[in-house]
Design a protein around this motif. Structure first.
Motif, PDB file in Angstrom:
ATOM      1  N   UNK A  97      47.142  39.108  33.165  1.00 24.34           N
ATOM      2  CA  UNK A  97      45.958  39.927  32.886  1.00 24.34           C
ATOM      3  C   UNK A  97      44.865  39.766  33.944  1.00 24.34           C
ATOM      4  N   UNK A  98      44.929  38.666  34.696  1.00 26.69           N
ATOM      5  CA  UNK A  98      43.928  38.423  35.749  1.00 26.69           C
ATOM      6  C   UNK A  98      44.315  39.081  37.065  1.00 26.69           C
ATOM      7  N   UNK A  99      45.539  39.586  37.144  1.00 22.85           N
ATOM      8  CA  UNK A  99      46.061  40.130  38.391  1.00 22.85           C
ATOM      9  C   UNK A  99      47.261  39.326  38.850  1.00 22.85           C
ATOM     10  N   UNK A 100      47.623  39.471  40.115  1.00 24.53           N
ATOM     11  CA  UNK A 100      48.765  38.743  40.659  1.00 24.53           C
ATOM     12  C   UNK A 100      48.361  37.304  40.983  1.00 24.53           C
ATOM     13  N   UNK A 101      49.193  36.357  40.554  1.00 25.84           N
ATOM     14  CA  UNK A 101      48.963  34.951  40.850  1.00 25.84           C
ATOM     15  C   UNK A 101      50.201  34.407  41.558  1.00 25.84           C
ATOM     16  N   UNK A 133      34.977  28.107  43.036  1.00 29.07           N
ATOM     17  CA  UNK A 133      35.931  27.988  44.140  1.00 29.07           C
ATOM     18  C   UNK A 133      37.290  27.541  43.598  1.00 29.07           C
ATOM     19  N   UNK A 134      38.346  28.302  43.912  1.00 28.80           N
ATOM     20  CA  UNK A 134      39.688  27.987  43.433  1.00 28.80           C
ATOM     21  C   UNK A 134      40.186  26.654  43.981  1.00 28.80           C
ATOM     22  N   UNK A 135      39.629  26.231  45.116  1.00 30.21           N
ATOM     23  CA  UNK A 135      40.028  24.939  45.684  1.00 30.21           C
ATOM     24  C   UNK A 135      39.731  23.786  44.730  1.00 30.21           C
ATOM     25  N   UNK A 191      38.584  30.339  32.966  1.00 35.54           N
ATOM     26  CA  UNK A 191      38.139  31.675  33.342  1.00 35.54           C
ATOM     27  C   UNK A 191      37.102  31.681  34.445  1.00 35.54           C
ATOM     28  N   UNK A 192      36.429  30.561  34.672  1.00 32.54           N
ATOM     29  CA  UNK A 192      35.470  30.489  35.770  1.00 32.54           C
ATOM     30  C   UNK A 192      36.167  30.475  37.134  1.00 32.54           C
ATOM     31  N   UNK A 193      37.409  30.052  37.140  1.00 33.55           N
ATOM     32  CA  UNK A 193      38.186  30.013  38.381  1.00 33.55           C
ATOM     33  C   UNK A 193      39.097  31.235  38.526  1.00 33.55           C
ATOM     34  N   UNK A 194      39.724  31.640  37.406  1.00 33.22           N
ATOM     35  CA  UNK A 194      40.595  32.818  37.399  1.00 33.22           C
ATOM     36  C   UNK A 194      40.202  33.646  36.180  1.00 33.22           C
ATOM     37  N   UNK A 195      39.473  34.702  36.393  1.00 33.52           N
ATOM     38  CA  UNK A 195      38.956  35.506  35.286  1.00 33.52           C
ATOM     39  C   UNK A 195      40.098  36.162  34.501  1.00 33.52           C
ATOM     40  N   UNK A 196      39.950  36.203  33.175  1.00 31.93           N
ATOM     41  CA  UNK A 196      40.868  36.894  32.261  1.00 31.93           C
ATOM     42  C   UNK A 196      42.251  36.242  32.159  1.00 31.93           C
ATOM     43  N   UNK A 197      42.320  34.943  32.391  1.00 33.45           N
ATOM     44  CA  UNK A 197      43.586  34.242  32.170  1.00 33.45           C
ATOM     45  C   UNK A 197      43.331  33.093  31.201  1.00 33.45           C
ATOM     46  N   UNK A 198      44.248  32.879  30.273  1.00 29.72           N
ATOM     47  CA  UNK A 198      44.107  31.739  29.356  1.00 29.72           C
ATOM     48  C   UNK A 198      45.055  30.627  29.809  1.00 29.72           C
ATOM     49  N   UNK A 199      44.883  29.469  29.190  1.00 30.86           N
ATOM     50  CA  UNK A 199      45.632  28.289  29.627  1.00 30.86           C
ATOM     51  C   UNK A 199      47.147  28.449  29.448  1.00 30.86           C
TER      52      UNK A 199
END
Length: 325
Positions: free
Chosen positions: A252-256, A281-283, A309-317
């Motif tokens: 749902x967040x896009x391509x990972x 920052x994803x780092x 969600x602060x690092x990857x919006x719209x993704x759950x654990x």
């Protein structure tokens, strides 16, 4: 030779029993045993690359590493395992035909024609029902094999199904074969326990059944070994050869696009590419996973306290975890 019918169906205990019997003295052994549903991987394999992680996790199917090489196999109560332990020297080499001959004779005596094929398989009408592996310890040889009697074929294929492009390593890969159950070829129906008794009587040439048991002291020592080795993440997963992992997922967040390097079961490098959005920052998220086990339970627990969600919006654990395995 001592003949044993090990009635435990605990895979960790049973693999520990093989090691304990192999290393404790010079007594030669023939043993029959069964496991509750489990995946048994070879000594030189990358465990995660051999299993369908979600299938085994959702069904609570344990994954255990054995001493011998070769490929991963699925065990259930419809599969019988046989073990020969003989005094031998590595200079004599590996001889699979010698140890599978008694099995062929026993089945031939029941009217089932089977043949040895390839490096280590037994076939009925071109379909595999037995795979075999061997391991030397000093001057002792362990030979063990599977006998598919009435296994659940759907589970057999489900546990070992995995996307081959995710893992890049030098580990030994399993080769899938067309398989069959012995029970499908019997002239008359027979329960699996009846077949075990028949096989043990045939190979032992009538040794008294009361001599087939492991003693209480033996079981106690075997359980101690099982706790130290075969029930541990370090042996079953951490002993995998180093590997590179890559998986591209639509979320749902896009391509990972997950890229990581794992050594001794721990994440040494990880990069998270993709067209997702995030505030932080994803780092920083990548750094949080360094040195952690490549294990769903540990990563899930470690990351459960952050706002993913602060690092990857719209993704759950749970979705993020699926991308990592």
């Amino acid at each position: 030779m001592r003949y044993i019918y090990n009635k435990s169906t605990d895979p960790a205990f049973n693999l520990a029993a093989e090691e304990w019997l192999l290393t404790r003295d010079d007594e030669e052994i023939f043993m029959l045993w069964r496991n509750e549903p489990a995946v048994i991987v070879g000594r030189n394999q990358n465990t995660l690359a051999e299993i369908d992680e979600s299938f085994t996790r959702e069904r609570s199917i344990p994954v255990i590493r054995r001493l011998s090489g070769g490929g991963a196999v699925f065990h259930d109560l419809g599969n019988i395992n046989f073990t020969f332990i003989r005094n031998s020297s590595p200079c004599e080499g590996l001889d699979f035909k010698y140890f599978t001959a008694p099995i062929q004779e026993a089945l031939g005596n029941m009217g089932i024609d089977c043949n040895f094929s390839g490096r280590n398989d037994l076939l009925i009408k071109g379909r595999k029902f037995s795979g075999n592996a061997q391991h030397f310890h000093k001057k002792r040889l362990l030979h063990h094999g599977t006998l598919l009697f009435s296994s659940e074929m759907a589970d057999l294929s489900g546990t070992l199904r995995v996307e081959p492009e995710k893992y890049r390593d030098k580990a030994v890969k399993s080769v899938r074969s067309r398989v069959t159950n012995i029970s499908s070829h019997l002239p008359e129906p027979m329960e699996v326990t009846e077949f075990i008794s028949y096989l043990l009587n045939f190979v032992s040439k009538g040794t008294a059944p009361e001599q087939w048991e492991l003693s209480a002291k033996e079981r106690e020592e075997i359980e101690s070994l099982a706790r130290k080795r075969y029930r541990t993440w370090k042996w079953n997963f951490g002993s995998s050869p180093a590997y590179n992992f890559r998986r591209v997922s639509r979320t749902p967040a896009g391509t990972l696009d997950v890229n990581m390097y794992v050594k001794k079961g721990h994440i040494h490098r990880i990069r998270l590419f993709g067209d997702y959005f995030g505030i932080k920052d994803i780092c920083d998220l990548e750094t949080m996973m360094l040195s952690r086990r490549h294990q769903r339970v540990e990563l899930e627990s470690h990351l459960s306290t952050i706002d993913l969600g602060e690092y990857i919006r719209d993704i759950d654990l749970p979705t993020f975890m699926d991308c990592l395995f």
